[in-house]
Design an enzyme around this catalytic site. Structure first.
Site, PDB file in Angstrom:
ATOM      1  N   SER A  26       0.867  -1.175   0.000  1.00 19.25           N
ATOM      2  CA  SER A  26       0.000   0.000   0.000  1.00 19.25           C
ATOM      3  C   SER A  26       0.906   1.227   0.000  1.00 19.25           C
ATOM      4  O   SER A  26       1.544   1.535   0.998  1.00 19.25           O
ATOM      5  CB  SER A  26      -0.890  -0.003   1.258  1.00 19.25           C
ATOM      6  OG  SER A  26      -1.605   1.200   1.363  1.00 19.25           O
ATOM      7  N   HIS A  33      -3.707  -5.747   2.720  1.00 19.14           N
ATOM      8  CA  HIS A  33      -2.765  -6.653   3.379  1.00 19.14           C
ATOM      9  C   HIS A  33      -3.345  -8.039   3.657  1.00 19.14           C
ATOM     10  O   HIS A  33      -2.678  -8.882   4.240  1.00 19.14           O
ATOM     11  CB  HIS A  33      -2.284  -6.041   4.700  1.00 19.14           C
ATOM     12  CG  HIS A  33      -1.342  -4.897   4.511  1.00 19.14           C
ATOM     13  ND1 HIS A  33      -0.807  -4.180   5.550  1.00 19.14           N
ATOM     14  CD2 HIS A  33      -0.827  -4.345   3.382  1.00 19.14           C
ATOM     15  CE1 HIS A  33      -0.016  -3.237   5.071  1.00 19.14           C
ATOM     16  NE2 HIS A  33      -0.017  -3.316   3.764  1.00 19.14           N
ATOM     17  N   GLN A  41      -7.113  -1.529   6.955  1.00 21.52           N
ATOM     18  CA  GLN A  41      -5.884  -2.297   6.731  1.00 21.52           C
ATOM     19  C   GLN A  41      -5.202  -2.820   7.994  1.00 21.52           C
ATOM     20  O   GLN A  41      -4.763  -3.966   8.033  1.00 21.52           O
ATOM     21  CB  GLN A  41      -4.896  -1.432   5.950  1.00 21.52           C
ATOM     22  CG  GLN A  41      -3.671  -2.164   5.442  1.00 21.52           C
ATOM     23  CD  GLN A  41      -2.958  -1.362   4.379  1.00 21.52           C
ATOM     24  OE1 GLN A  41      -3.339  -1.386   3.216  1.00 21.52           O
ATOM     25  NE2 GLN A  41      -1.932  -0.631   4.773  1.00 21.52           N
ATOM     26  N   GLU A  42      -5.088  -1.972   9.027  1.00 21.99           N
ATOM     27  CA  GLU A  42      -4.328  -2.386  10.209  1.00 21.99           C
ATOM     28  C   GLU A  42      -5.059  -2.020  11.501  1.00 21.99           C
ATOM     29  O   GLU A  42      -5.441  -0.871  11.705  1.00 21.99           O
ATOM     30  CB  GLU A  42      -2.952  -1.704  10.238  1.00 21.99           C
ATOM     31  CG  GLU A  42      -2.041  -2.089   9.089  1.00 21.99           C
ATOM     32  CD  GLU A  42      -0.697  -1.369   9.170  1.00 21.99           C
ATOM     33  OE1 GLU A  42      -0.326  -0.903  10.257  1.00 21.99           O
ATOM     34  OE2 GLU A  42      -0.023  -1.272   8.132  1.00 21.99           O
ATOM     35  N   GLU A  88       1.615  -8.699   7.408  1.00 26.43           N
ATOM     36  CA  GLU A  88       2.411  -8.164   8.511  1.00 26.43           C
ATOM     37  C   GLU A  88       2.284  -9.003   9.782  1.00 26.43           C
ATOM     38  O   GLU A  88       2.667  -8.563  10.867  1.00 26.43           O
ATOM     39  CB  GLU A  88       2.027  -6.708   8.758  1.00 26.43           C
ATOM     40  CG  GLU A  88       2.359  -5.851   7.547  1.00 26.43           C
ATOM     41  CD  GLU A  88       1.987  -4.395   7.707  1.00 26.43           C
ATOM     42  OE1 GLU A  88       1.409  -4.033   8.744  1.00 26.43           O
ATOM     43  OE2 GLU A  88       2.281  -3.616   6.781  1.00 26.43           O
ATOM     44  N   ASP A 124      -4.731   1.963  11.359  1.00 21.96           N
ATOM     45  CA  ASP A 124      -4.309   2.457  10.053  1.00 21.96           C
ATOM     46  C   ASP A 124      -5.280   1.899   9.019  1.00 21.96           C
ATOM     47  O   ASP A 124      -5.052   0.829   8.462  1.00 21.96           O
ATOM     48  CB  ASP A 124      -2.877   2.025   9.722  1.00 21.96           C
ATOM     49  CG  ASP A 124      -2.493   2.399   8.284  1.00 21.96           C
ATOM     50  OD1 ASP A 124      -3.220   3.201   7.656  1.00 21.96           O
ATOM     51  OD2 ASP A 124      -1.474   1.872   7.777  1.00 21.96           O
ATOM     52  N   GLU A 182      -3.946   6.585  11.914  1.00 20.02           N
ATOM     53  CA  GLU A 182      -3.048   6.840  10.780  1.00 20.02           C
ATOM     54  C   GLU A 182      -3.826   6.734   9.478  1.00 20.02           C
ATOM     55  O   GLU A 182      -4.620   5.802   9.299  1.00 20.02           O
ATOM     56  CB  GLU A 182      -1.910   5.814  10.793  1.00 20.02           C
ATOM     57  CG  GLU A 182      -0.998   5.863   9.585  1.00 20.02           C
ATOM     58  CD  GLU A 182      -0.119   4.634   9.471  1.00 20.02           C
ATOM     59  OE1 GLU A 182       0.273   4.296   8.338  1.00 20.02           O
ATOM     60  OE2 GLU A 182       0.183   3.996  10.499  1.00 20.02           O
ATOM     61  N   ASP A 230       0.562   9.289   6.609  1.00 16.17           N
ATOM     62  CA  ASP A 230       1.501   8.365   5.954  1.00 16.17           C
ATOM     63  C   ASP A 230       1.513   8.653   4.461  1.00 16.17           C
ATOM     64  O   ASP A 230       2.389   9.361   3.962  1.00 16.17           O
ATOM     65  CB  ASP A 230       1.105   6.927   6.245  1.00 16.17           C
ATOM     66  CG  ASP A 230       1.942   5.906   5.472  1.00 16.17           C
ATOM     67  OD1 ASP A 230       3.028   6.272   4.969  1.00 16.17           O
ATOM     68  OD2 ASP A 230       1.519   4.742   5.361  1.00 16.17           O
ATOM     69  N   LYS A 275       9.023   6.364   7.006  1.00 18.60           N
ATOM     70  CA  LYS A 275       9.445   5.172   6.267  1.00 18.60           C
ATOM     71  C   LYS A 275      10.631   5.561   5.396  1.00 18.60           C
ATOM     72  O   LYS A 275      10.496   6.392   4.490  1.00 18.60           O
ATOM     73  CB  LYS A 275       8.308   4.636   5.385  1.00 18.60           C
ATOM     74  CG  LYS A 275       7.101   4.098   6.134  1.00 18.60           C
ATOM     75  CD  LYS A 275       5.992   3.738   5.156  1.00 18.60           C
ATOM     76  CE  LYS A 275       4.800   3.090   5.835  1.00 18.60           C
ATOM     77  NZ  LYS A 275       3.675   2.903   4.901  1.00 18.60           N
ATOM     78  N   HIS A 294       7.701   0.083   9.516  1.00 19.20           N
ATOM     79  CA  HIS A 294       8.155  -0.920   8.552  1.00 19.20           C
ATOM     80  C   HIS A 294       7.383  -0.766   7.239  1.00 19.20           C
ATOM     81  O   HIS A 294       6.613   0.170   7.057  1.00 19.20           O
ATOM     82  CB  HIS A 294       7.888  -2.309   9.133  1.00 19.20           C
ATOM     83  CG  HIS A 294       6.420  -2.558   9.368  1.00 19.20           C
ATOM     84  ND1 HIS A 294       5.888  -3.777   9.673  1.00 19.20           N
ATOM     85  CD2 HIS A 294       5.339  -1.716   9.345  1.00 19.20           C
ATOM     86  CE1 HIS A 294       4.582  -3.698   9.824  1.00 19.20           C
ATOM     87  NE2 HIS A 294       4.225  -2.446   9.627  1.00 19.20           N
ATOM     88  N   ARG A 295       7.527  -1.754   6.336  1.00 23.98           N
ATOM     89  CA  ARG A 295       6.684  -1.890   5.157  1.00 23.98           C
ATOM     90  C   ARG A 295       6.076  -3.291   5.161  1.00 23.98           C
ATOM     91  O   ARG A 295       6.564  -4.202   5.831  1.00 23.98           O
ATOM     92  CB  ARG A 295       7.482  -1.689   3.858  1.00 23.98           C
ATOM     93  CG  ARG A 295       8.148  -0.358   3.678  1.00 23.98           C
ATOM     94  CD  ARG A 295       7.253   0.843   3.918  1.00 23.98           C
ATOM     95  NE  ARG A 295       6.084   0.938   3.047  1.00 23.98           N
ATOM     96  CZ  ARG A 295       5.959   1.804   2.024  1.00 23.98           C
ATOM     97  NH1 ARG A 295       6.958   2.640   1.747  1.00 23.98           N
ATOM     98  NH2 ARG A 295       4.849   1.878   1.322  1.00 23.98           N
ATOM     99  N   SER A 296       5.029  -3.470   4.361  1.00 25.51           N
ATOM    100  CA  SER A 296       4.400  -4.796   4.285  1.00 25.51           C
ATOM    101  C   SER A 296       5.370  -5.811   3.685  1.00 25.51           C
ATOM    102  O   SER A 296       5.404  -6.971   4.093  1.00 25.51           O
ATOM    103  CB  SER A 296       3.112  -4.730   3.467  1.00 25.51           C
ATOM    104  OG  SER A 296       3.369  -4.161   2.198  1.00 25.51           O
ATOM    105  N   LYS A 345       5.862   0.927  14.613  1.00 18.01           N
ATOM    106  CA  LYS A 345       5.063  -0.218  14.154  1.00 18.01           C
ATOM    107  C   LYS A 345       5.915  -1.044  13.202  1.00 18.01           C
ATOM    108  O   LYS A 345       6.535  -0.521  12.281  1.00 18.01           O
ATOM    109  CB  LYS A 345       3.755   0.215  13.507  1.00 18.01           C
ATOM    110  CG  LYS A 345       3.825   0.896  12.166  1.00 18.01           C
ATOM    111  CD  LYS A 345       2.425   0.958  11.570  1.00 18.01           C
ATOM    112  CE  LYS A 345       2.418   1.553  10.189  1.00 18.01           C
ATOM    113  NZ  LYS A 345       1.100   1.449   9.539  1.00 18.01           N
TER     114      LYS A 345
END
Length: 392
Positions: free
Chosen positions: A7, A120, A128-129, A170, A207, A251, A278, A303, A331-333, A354
């Site tokens: 994403s 994800h 997403q999160e 993740e 997020d 987020e 983000d 990031k 981080h990233r996915s 995160k």
């Protein structure tokens, strides 16, 4: 090692891929590697660099494009991070101290992504999160223990209801749920089952990655209901959720191009919770400056690969701090086993990080590195706790 995002924001630095569909489906990085080995290496050989900034701005100048499209931000960032590590070894100091100096001492609250949805996961959850923040702990090591206990309690809650306990990109669980709200309710049940009190010991961070839902000026719930709602209605939804649930951080609550909505969201909720941009900012100091001017968000997600060098990342963090914005390192996915962001988080005393859930080795390695750093710092280490979050 340089991560990759599933994403991504429109204004992120270029991730150079080969595009050869016969090899890794076009996702190969031979071009980026060749740019390092054939072009960048020749420019660096035999030169003495006196600072990270000197090296990074040589790379930026060699590329010469606004978004690092010539060499690829993945090529440039790999060199930038390698130089940082080499410099810390050369100076015989830890990486977090090389990046942040002698005042680097705050260990972050681990914001653990325990339920995955959106891009994800292949499930029915739009957002997403869904993260837990175990903030009521005396140390990072104890916070991770709390988080892991909640993660495994959540697994037993899902299992008892006949729901899937498979994980997404993740490491969070990715069950098919009746609604987005049910994801939060499952987590709250897991927190209680683990013996903790929601809000006091462990809070919720979100997020939803709403840029993925943005369609012709509206937000489309593309998995659950297929309904379209306005920016104002999305803000009302978040206002309702923050009243109903112990949410301390949101987020990407709105899409990256919904600037007017971001100003309204920050005006309504910015004095109550942390509002993180983000996709909105893409770790880019010029875009962050626009957000600061317009009073959009009160925190920026960090990031490294969104901007492409260590120095530019640190400049964005510095700008945020000068203007009373928080920094939330991420981080990233498509993450790697490298633990660079663990050191970066301590280096800039960010207070929260995160980097995935309670499983998958590429996520756990960051937690392990933070425990090593905490042990190394000894009595100088301070766990950020609830004060890490804006307006708490």
């Amino acid at each position: 090692m340089v991560p990759s995002g599933a994403s991504t924001g429109e204004r992120e630095a270029c991730e150079l891929r080969d595009g050869d569909k016969k090899r890794y489906g076009g996702k190969g990085v031979l071009k980026a590697v060749e740019n390092v080995n054939s072009i960048i290496a020749k420019e660096m050989e035999g030169k003495c660099f006196h600072s990270q900034r000197e090296l990074d701005y040589l790379l930026i100048g060699l590329d010469g494009t606004p978004n690092k499209t010539k060499f690829g931000a993945n090529a440039i960032l790999g060199v930038s991070m390698a130089f940082a590590r080499a410099s810390s070894f050369s100076q015989n100091i830890p990486l977090y101290q090389y990046l942040g100096g002698t005042n680097a001492h705050i260990l972050p609250v681990p914001c653990m992504n325990v339920i995955n949805g959106g891009s994800h996961a292949d499930n029915t959850v739009d957002f997403q999160e869904f993260m837990i923040a175990p903030h009521n702990a005396p140390s990072f090591t104890e916070a991770i223990r709390m988080g892991e206990e909640v993660f495994h309690s959540l697994k037993s809650v899902l299992k008892s209801k006949g729901l899937s306990t498979g994980v997404g990109d993740e490491g969070g669980f990715a069950p098919d749920l009746k609604s987005n709200e049910e994801a939060v309710e499952m987590i709250l049940e897991g927190i209680v089952k683990a013996g903790y009190k929601p809000g006091d010991d462990v809070s919720i961070c979100l997020d939803p990655a709403t840029s993925e839902m943005w369609e012709n000026g509206k937000y489309k719930f593309f998995k659950s209901t297929q309904k379209l709602i306005s920016s104002d209605d999305m803000i009302k939804l978040w206002e309702s959720w923050t009243k109903q649930y112990p949410i301390i951080l949101l987020e990407d609550g709105l899409a990256e191009n919904d600037w007017e909505g971001w100003k309204n969201l920050t005006s309504i909720l910015g004095n109550k919770i942390e509002i993180v941009g983000d996709d909105l900012f893409c770790t880019n100091k010029a875009i962050l400056a626009k957000g600061i001017e317009q009073k959009a968000a009160n925190s920026v997600l960090i990031k490294l690969n969104q901007i492409g060098t260590v120095s530019e990342t640190l400049e964005t963090i510095e700008l945020a701090y000068r203007n009373n914005y928080n920094c939330f390192v991420s981080h990233r996915s498509g993450e790697t086993a490298d633990s660079f962001i663990a050191d970066l988080t301590v280096a800039v005393n960010a207070g929260h990080l995160k980097t995935g859930s309670g499983c998958r080795s590429e996520r756990i390695e960051k937690f392990n590195q933070l425990m090593r750093i905490e042990k190394q710092l000894g009595s100088a280490a301070k766990f950020a706790g609830i004060n890490a979050f804006k307006n708490r």
